[in-house]
Design a protein around this motif. Structure first.
Motif, PDB file in Angstrom:
ATOM      1  N   LYS A 180      93.863  43.573  12.252  1.00  0.00           N
ATOM      2  CA  LYS A 180      94.344  43.358  10.887  1.00  0.00           C
ATOM      3  C   LYS A 180      93.852  44.446   9.937  1.00  0.00           C
ATOM      4  N   THR A 181      92.575  44.796  10.046  1.00  0.00           N
ATOM      5  CA  THR A 181      92.049  45.847   9.174  1.00  0.00           C
ATOM      6  C   THR A 181      92.682  47.188   9.497  1.00  0.00           C
ATOM      7  N   ALA A 182      92.858  47.475  10.788  1.00  0.00           N
ATOM      8  CA  ALA A 182      93.492  48.738  11.185  1.00  0.00           C
ATOM      9  C   ALA A 182      94.903  48.827  10.612  1.00  0.00           C
ATOM     10  N   ALA A 183      95.658  47.730  10.699  1.00  0.00           N
ATOM     11  CA  ALA A 183      97.020  47.724  10.169  1.00  0.00           C
ATOM     12  C   ALA A 183      97.024  47.895   8.652  1.00  0.00           C
ATOM     13  N   THR A 184      96.092  47.250   7.988  1.00  0.00           N
ATOM     14  CA  THR A 184      95.995  47.370   6.528  1.00  0.00           C
ATOM     15  C   THR A 184      95.685  48.800   6.117  1.00  0.00           C
ATOM     16  N   LEU A 185      94.767  49.431   6.829  1.00  0.00           N
ATOM     17  CA  LEU A 185      94.402  50.818   6.528  1.00  0.00           C
ATOM     18  C   LEU A 185      95.590  51.754   6.737  1.00  0.00           C
ATOM     19  N   LEU A 186      96.332  51.547   7.805  1.00  0.00           N
ATOM     20  CA  LEU A 186      97.486  52.407   8.073  1.00  0.00           C
ATOM     21  C   LEU A 186      98.592  52.182   7.044  1.00  0.00           C
ATOM     22  N   ALA A 187      98.755  50.947   6.609  1.00  0.00           N
ATOM     23  CA  ALA A 187      99.751  50.674   5.572  1.00  0.00           C
ATOM     24  C   ALA A 187      99.390  51.392   4.275  1.00  0.00           C
ATOM     25  N   ALA A 188      98.096  51.485   3.992  1.00  0.00           N
ATOM     26  CA  ALA A 188      97.650  52.093   2.737  1.00  0.00           C
ATOM     27  C   ALA A 188      97.587  53.616   2.795  1.00  0.00           C
ATOM     28  N   HIS A 189      97.245  54.142   3.973  1.00  0.00           N
ATOM     29  CA  HIS A 189      96.959  55.583   4.055  1.00  0.00           C
ATOM     30  C   HIS A 189      97.862  56.350   5.020  1.00  0.00           C
ATOM     31  N   ARG A 224      84.614  51.947   4.577  1.00  0.00           N
ATOM     32  CA  ARG A 224      84.311  53.377   4.577  1.00  0.00           C
ATOM     33  C   ARG A 224      83.109  53.669   5.483  1.00  0.00           C
ATOM     34  N   ALA A 225      82.083  52.846   5.383  1.00  0.00           N
ATOM     35  CA  ALA A 225      80.883  53.045   6.200  1.00  0.00           C
ATOM     36  C   ALA A 225      81.207  52.936   7.688  1.00  0.00           C
ATOM     37  N   LYS A 226      82.071  51.989   8.037  1.00  0.00           N
ATOM     38  CA  LYS A 226      82.448  51.813   9.447  1.00  0.00           C
ATOM     39  C   LYS A 226      83.223  53.015   9.962  1.00  0.00           C
ATOM     40  N   ILE A 227      84.152  53.522   9.160  1.00  0.00           N
ATOM     41  CA  ILE A 227      84.942  54.684   9.564  1.00  0.00           C
ATOM     42  C   ILE A 227      84.042  55.911   9.726  1.00  0.00           C
ATOM     43  N   LEU A 228      83.177  56.145   8.766  1.00  0.00           N
ATOM     44  CA  LEU A 228      82.303  57.316   8.826  1.00  0.00           C
ATOM     45  C   LEU A 228      81.321  57.219   9.994  1.00  0.00           C
ATOM     46  N   ALA A 229      80.852  56.024  10.297  1.00  0.00           N
ATOM     47  CA  ALA A 229      79.925  55.845  11.417  1.00  0.00           C
ATOM     48  C   ALA A 229      80.586  56.165  12.752  1.00  0.00           C
ATOM     49  N   ALA A 230      81.920  56.034  12.787  1.00  0.00           N
ATOM     50  CA  ALA A 230      82.665  56.287  14.028  1.00  0.00           C
ATOM     51  C   ALA A 230      83.298  57.671  14.045  1.00  0.00           C
ATOM     52  N   SER A 231      82.825  58.575  13.192  1.00  0.00           N
ATOM     53  CA  SER A 231      83.489  59.876  13.052  1.00  0.00           C
ATOM     54  C   SER A 231      83.518  60.672  14.350  1.00  0.00           C
ATOM     55  N   ASP A 232      82.449  60.606  15.144  1.00  0.00           N
ATOM     56  CA  ASP A 232      82.440  61.352  16.415  1.00  0.00           C
ATOM     57  C   ASP A 232      83.512  60.815  17.364  1.00  0.00           C
ATOM     58  N   ALA A 292      90.407  59.389   3.062  1.00  0.00           N
ATOM     59  CA  ALA A 292      89.992  58.377   2.093  1.00  0.00           C
ATOM     60  C   ALA A 292      88.522  58.000   2.289  1.00  0.00           C
ATOM     61  N   ALA A 293      88.105  57.921   3.550  1.00  0.00           N
ATOM     62  CA  ALA A 293      86.706  57.578   3.827  1.00  0.00           C
ATOM     63  C   ALA A 293      85.767  58.672   3.326  1.00  0.00           C
ATOM     64  N   GLU A 294      86.185  59.907   3.480  1.00  0.00           N
ATOM     65  CA  GLU A 294      85.341  61.023   3.041  1.00  0.00           C
ATOM     66  C   GLU A 294      85.247  61.098   1.511  1.00  0.00           C
ATOM     67  N   SER A 295      86.374  60.801   0.869  1.00  0.00           N
ATOM     68  CA  SER A 295      86.381  60.886  -0.603  1.00  0.00           C
ATOM     69  C   SER A 295      85.920  59.600  -1.274  1.00  0.00           C
ATOM     70  N   GLY A 296      86.067  58.489  -0.562  1.00  0.00           N
ATOM     71  CA  GLY A 296      85.720  57.197  -1.137  1.00  0.00           C
ATOM     72  C   GLY A 296      86.814  56.606  -1.992  1.00  0.00           C
ATOM     73  N   ASP A 297      87.992  57.255  -2.016  1.00  0.00           N
ATOM     74  CA  ASP A 297      89.096  56.777  -2.841  1.00  0.00           C
ATOM     75  C   ASP A 297      89.953  55.772  -2.084  1.00  0.00           C
ATOM     76  N   GLY A 298      90.234  54.628  -2.703  1.00  0.00           N
ATOM     77  CA  GLY A 298      91.171  53.654  -2.150  1.00  0.00           C
ATOM     78  C   GLY A 298      90.688  52.966  -0.900  1.00  0.00           C
ATOM     79  N   ILE A 299      89.387  52.870  -0.713  1.00  0.00           N
ATOM     80  CA  ILE A 299      88.850  52.235   0.490  1.00  0.00           C
ATOM     81  C   ILE A 299      87.532  51.562   0.128  1.00  0.00           C
ATOM     82  N   SER A 300      87.298  50.375   0.642  1.00  0.00           N
ATOM     83  CA  SER A 300      86.079  49.642   0.285  1.00  0.00           C
ATOM     84  C   SER A 300      84.856  50.324   0.885  1.00  0.00           C
ATOM     85  N   ALA A 301      83.725  50.063   0.298  1.00  0.00           N
ATOM     86  CA  ALA A 301      82.484  50.689   0.760  1.00  0.00           C
ATOM     87  C   ALA A 301      82.144  50.280   2.189  1.00  0.00           C
ATOM     88  N   SER A 302      82.397  49.003   2.526  1.00  0.00           N
ATOM     89  CA  SER A 302      82.043  48.533   3.873  1.00  0.00           C
ATOM     90  C   SER A 302      82.929  49.163   4.939  1.00  0.00           C
TER      91      SER A 302
END
Length: 303
Positions: free
Chosen positions: A206-215, A236-244, A224-234
Motif C-alpha cells: 500500500k505504501t509503495a503504491a501510494t508513493l508511486l501515485a505521488a511521485h 523518507r527515513a525508510k527510503i534513505l536507509a535502503a539507498s544501497d 523526494a526522499a533526498e529533498s524531503g519534499d512531499g514525503i513524510s519523515a518516517s
C-alpha cells in the motif's frame, strides 16, 4: 504465445499425481501435465505462434553480484567456477530432457539465452513482437510487461489451469494500485521473499503504491526522499536507509528486453503423418496416454 516453460512444468509436476509413470516406472507426471497445459492453452487462446521460453541460467551471476541473496534459498549446491544448481526434485529433473524431446516432436521452438532467465527471453520477444502477445506464467514479475496499447497481456496460472486469469492493465491497477509500467519499481520496494529480494524495510504494497501515485517512479521517490519534499519523515527515513539496495535492485527486478535474439520460427503447424507417428510412438514409450495426442490435435486445429 510465450510460455514461461519452467513455471509450467513445475506446476505440472506438483499438480499431477506422481503415480503417473511410464511403462518402466519412470515418473512422467510433469511431461503429461505440461502437454495437457499446452493443449488447453492453444485451444482456449488460439495463438498463431508459440515459443517455449527456457531458463538457460535460472540465477544469472550478474543479478547475484548486485543482490547476493537473489534466489539463494533455491540453491541446491554451488559449483566452483560454474553455475549454481537449483533445487529441483529428482523425479522432475529426470523429466526435463523428456519434456524437451516432447516439445521438439511437436515442432515447438525452444528459446533460451546464456546468462539469462526465461523472463528475459519473454521480455525481449514480447517487446519486439509485431502481433498481440499472451505471456503464460505463474510469475507476477512479468506483470511489468503488460501493455494494452501493444496488446501484451499475461495469462496468469497462480490459481491453477482451471482458473486462469487474463491480466491486463486494468487488472494490475485494480489489484496493486499501480500501472504495469510502475510494477518493477513497486516490486523493488515491496520485495519478494520467493526471489530473495528484501525490499525496503517498513514499505509494504500500500505504501509503495501510494508513493508511486505521488511521485511517478522510483527516481521520483528517491528525489523526494533526498529533498524531503512531499514525503513524510518516517517514510523518507525508510527510503534513505535502503539507498544501497535501491541503487541495484531495479536492475535485478527489471526484465531484460534487448537480448540478441533472432526472430524465432514460431508458427504453429499441423504435424505430417510421419511426425504424428513419431509423436504417437513417443507417447506409447513413455506412457503419456492421450496427452500427446491432445497436444498434436490442438496444434493442428490452429495451423
Amino acid at each position: 504465445m510465450l510460455l514461461d516453460t519452467a513455471s509450467l512444468y513445475f506446476r505440472a509436476f506438483y499438480g499431477v499425481p506422481d503415480t503417473v509413470r511410464s511403462p518402466d516406472g519412470a515418473p512422467v507426471n510433469a511431461v503429461r501435465g505440461l502437454l495437457d497445459m499446452i493443449a488447453k492453452l492453444v485451444t482456449t487462446y488460439e495463438p498463431t505462434d508459440l515459443v517455449a521460453c527456457w531458463d538457460d541460467d535460472w540465477r544469472p551471476q550478474w543479478r547475484v553480484d548486485l543482490i547476493p541473496t537473489y534466489k539463494t534459498h533455491r540453491v541446491a549446491e554451488v559449483v566452483p567456477g560454474g553455475s549454481d544448481v537449483e533445487v529441483v526434485p529428482d523425479p522432475l529433473e529426470a523429466q526435463i530432457p523428456i519434456i524437451r524431446e516432447a516439445l521438439g516432436l511437436l515442432d515447438l521452438t525452444i528459446v533460451g539465452r546464456a546468462d539469462h532467465e526465461a523472463d528475459d527471453v519473454i521480455g525481449t520477444l514480447a517487446t519486439r513482437a509485431r502481433m498481440p502477445v499472451d505471456i503464460v506464467t505463474g510469475d507476477r514479475d512479468l506483470f511489468q510487461l503488460v501493455d494494452d496499447a501493444r496488446d501484451v497481456r499475461v495469462i496468469y496460472t497462480a490459481r491453477g489451469m482451471s482458473n486462469l486469469d487474463v491480466v491486463t492493465e486494468a487488472t494490475v491497477v485494480k489489484k496493486y494500485g499501480v500501472l504495469p509500467s510502475q510494477y518493477a519499481d513497486f516490486a523493488t520496494m515491496r520485495g519478494d521473499a520467493s526471489d530473495g529480494l528484501p525490499g525496503v524495510a517498513g514499505i509494504g504494497e500500500k505504501t509503495a503504491a501510494t508513493l508511486l501515485a505521488a511521485h511517478g517512479d522510483l527516481a521520483g521517490i528517491l528525489a523526494a526522499a533526498e529533498s524531503g519534499d512531499g514525503i513524510s519523515a518516517s517514510v523518507r527515513a525508510k527510503i534513505l536507509a535502503a539507498s544501497d539496495y535501491l541503487a541495484v535492485a531495479p536492475t535485478v527486478v527489471a526484465v531484460v528486453t534487448d537480448l540478441d535474439i533472432d526472430p524465432p520460427a514460431s508458427r504453429l503447424r499441423a504435424l505430417n503423418d510421419v511426425e504424428r507417428t513419431a509423436a504417437a510412438e513417443f507417447a506409447e514409450r513413455w506412457g503419456l496416454g492421450t496427452s500427446m495426442a491432445r497436444a498434436v490435435d490442438a496444434l493442428a486445429a490452429r495451423a
